[in-house]
Every structure is written in structure tokens, then in C-alpha cells.
Scaffold this motif. Structure first.
Motif, PDB file in Angstrom:
ATOM      1  N   ARG A  44      13.560  27.947  23.735  1.00 35.35           N
ATOM      2  CA  ARG A  44      13.518  26.701  22.977  1.00 35.35           C
ATOM      3  C   ARG A  44      14.792  25.926  23.259  1.00 35.35           C
ATOM      4  N   GLU A  59      17.647  23.161  22.567  1.00 32.64           N
ATOM      5  CA  GLU A  59      18.295  22.473  21.453  1.00 32.64           C
ATOM      6  C   GLU A  59      19.444  21.631  21.995  1.00 32.64           C
ATOM      7  N   GLN A 109       9.729  21.177  22.688  1.00 24.90           N
ATOM      8  CA  GLN A 109      10.999  21.580  23.309  1.00 24.90           C
ATOM      9  C   GLN A 109      10.993  23.040  23.759  1.00 24.90           C
TER      10      GLN A 109
END
Length: 216
Positions: free
Chosen positions: A14, A16, A146
Motif C-alpha cells: 500500500r 502512502e 493505492q
């Protein structure tokens, strides 16, 4: 290209943003990939390896047009790694052949300096002849969730691609395997191991009795 067809191992993460999320994510991603695009090995240099981002369906292209980079909510691209290595056996054979010819022509063996100079020439000649070994690893990025998938089996290669993405885009990646999730949430990885029932170990007598009563 495994990302479009066929089954292959991949790692999932994921993404970020390290800073504020970009307002135009497509422009941000395209600019980052171009800034860290693949550049061929300079055969006149000492480098033996080159790596960088390329288009998914054309490993020789680094333009990243919208039509080739974005597929619905996904960005699809690749990471190319080229390497050139002069075979030691080929180098030795060329040097031996040259030294023999030199001695016949000059009635003496070549000096250390002459050997060093010729070795550099031979190495350059062999580098110019060599065909680079190329590996192309696919990457898919879901721009809505994402989630990023890197289609590579080698942990070392996956880490290299992550570092390249982090450098290009100022993002950090969180692994999405059970072990990664456990570390993120502060859980003991031992708690993720298979239960006795799952691996076929004998259950305690009390448990067997409870199961029997339950079946009855």
C-alpha cells in the motif's frame, strides 16, 4: 508481461505519500517515472548494470504517454534491469592468444605494462560485443486504492524497485502480507502460525469429547 497475462509471483503493498498527497496523481506519477527512467549502460564506462522505469509493452520506450501508462484506475509500467559482464574465460583466451603472438613478433614476452594496456583494450572490445542481459519486471498501481503490486519473485529485486519508487515519488510502502500486517499492528508473528487442527495434530481429549458431543 505477467501483469497483463499469465500467472506469476507478485508482492503487494500500500502506497502512502511521505508528504501531502498530489492534487494531480497522474501527472505526478508520470513525471516521477520519467525522472527515474531507464538509461542504457554506457559501454565506455566501468558500469556493469543499469536500471530504471520503462513502458509496460515497450521496454525500449520511456515516454509514458497516457494511452500506454493508464488502464482505467490502474497505472501499469515496468522496471528494467540490464547487466553486462565480460566472461573471464573469454578475457583469458584473448590475452593468451595476444601474448603468444607478441612473443613471436618481438622475441620476448610482453611486459607487465604492455599486458595491462592490452587487457584494457580487450575488455573494451568484449564489452562492445556483449549483449546485455535484460530483466523486465512489471508493476501495477491502483490509483484509487493505492495498492501496488510488483511482479517479481526475488525479494532483492522487489526491494530495489521499492527504493526506486520511493526515490522517484517521495512515497513509502507498507507490505500487505499477513506478516507485514502483523508487524504494523504490533502482533506477534507466532500468532499467525497454523493451528493444531489445521496441520492434523491430535486434539486434547477434552476437545475430542466436545467435538463428539457436538456431532451427536
Amino acid at each position: 508481461m505477467p501483469v497483463l497475462r499469465g500467472a506469476v509471483t507478485f508482492s503487494r503493498f500500500r502506497a502512502e505519500p511521505a508528504k501531502e498527497a498530489p492534487s494531480d496523481i497522474k501527472r505526478w506519477l508520470t513525471r516521477g517515472l520519467k525522472a527515474h527512467a531507464f538509461e542504457p549502460i554506457d559501454r565506455k564506462s566501468e558500469e556493469e548494470r543499469a536500471a530504471g522505469f520503462v513502458e509496460l509493452e515497450n521496454a525500449d520506450s520511456i515516454e509514458f504517454p497516457t494511452s500506454s501508462l493508464y488502464y482505467g484506475e490502474y497505472a501499469l509500467f515496468s522496471f528494467r534491469i540490464d547487466s553486462i559482464k565480460v566472461p573471464a574465460a573469454a578475457m583469458k583466451a584473448e590475452l593468451t592468444k595476444w601474448a603468444s603472438a607478441f612473443e613471436k613478433e618481438n622475441d620476448r614476452p610482453p611486459s607487465r605494462g604492455e599486458k595491462t594496456a592490452f587487457k584494457a583494450e580487450v575488455r573494451q572490445m568484449l564489452r562492445n560485443r556483449a549483449t546485455p542481459r535484460t530483466a523486465v519486471l512489471d508493476v501495477s498501481w491502483n490509483l484509487k486504492t493505492q495498492q501496488v503490486q510488483i511482479w517479481a519473485a526475488s525479494r532483492k529485486t522487489v526491494d530495489e524497485i521499492l527504493v526506486a519508487l520511493e526515490s522517484a515519488l517521495s512515497v513509502k510502502f507498507i507490505g500487505m502480507t499477513p506478516a507485514d500486517q502483523a508487524r504494523t499492528e504490533g502482533l506477534d508473528e507466532a500468532a499467525l502460525g497454523p493451528t493444531a487442527e489445521l496441520i492434523g495434530m491430535d486434539l486434547p481429549a477434552t476437545a475430542v469429547e466436545e467435538v463428539s458431543h457436538g456431532e451427536a
